[in-house]
Write an enzyme that holds these catalytic residues in place. Sequence first.
Site, PDB file in Angstrom:
ATOM      1  CE1 TYR A 158      -0.394  -0.257  -8.506  1.00 48.13           C
ATOM      2  CE2 TYR A 158       1.903  -1.076  -8.841  1.00 48.13           C
ATOM      3  CZ  TYR A 158       0.941  -0.840  -8.272  1.00 48.13           C
ATOM      4  OH  TYR A 158       1.311  -1.158  -7.032  1.00 48.13           O
ATOM      5  CB  ILE A 191       2.985  -7.991  -0.701  1.00 52.03           C
ATOM      6  CG1 ILE A 191       4.367  -7.003  -0.830  1.00 52.03           C
ATOM      7  CG2 ILE A 191       2.778  -8.321   0.510  1.00 52.03           C
ATOM      8  CD1 ILE A 191       5.572  -7.751  -0.277  1.00 52.03           C
TER       9      ILE A 191
END
Length: 251
Positions: A158, A191
Amino acid sequence: MEPARIALVTGAARGIGRATTNLLLEKGYRVVAVDRATIDPTSSAGSPVNQNLWSASVDVTDHAAISALRDEIRKRWGDVAIVVNNAAISPKKANGRSAGILEIDDQEWQQVLAVNLTAVLKIAQAFLPGMQAGNWGRIVNVSSLAGRTKSIAAGASYMSSKAGVLALTRAIAGEMGPFGITANAIAPGRILTDMAMLSGPEANQLHAQQVPVRRLGTAEEVAASIAFLASEEAGFINGAVLDINGGFYMP
């Protein structure tokens, strides 16, 4: 009166993509919401169907399907002027942790790069010619804090893909600027989305304690930044990275 500009948002079924879709609709854009999952054909929960919303169930790694969608949009509405590349994956093991360097297999590496990086390139290639023809365009690529510095939760696949998104954004910005097209990236920290929840509540609480504002961000806060970069007013911002992390990372 000129028709509203057309925006395409990937990974639009939930999280940042869904919040961005809703906000752009509120601002009067026509929005093509793209996701592998079936998208609820409403601008927000409980609202009536919005005629400016086009939901498309498409896998961003299916390049032929993306090209076919572009052609359908052009016939129905015209050329896409704004692309928000938000779709991404961050594989986790059964214990909620990312694979270590010695654990990443070829399947994970190739899949993450295909969704998080190669699709960004292919989607740009599909829609940039239409922006060039209109002498105006906005590309907003969703990178990550994990592409800026060592991540606490994300793995190497990632991190690598999101760092690549930043480099690709700069390349698009440099080449397409003369055509009135800007390309910028946002780099969200932790988030409150379904992806963040994969790491578990304890990891999120630990992260929040290390953020100067002492909380995690919201999808709506990220969407507001995307909407600004997609606007007319942001025309002199090009090749930039906007960090949205509550002060956790200050370059």
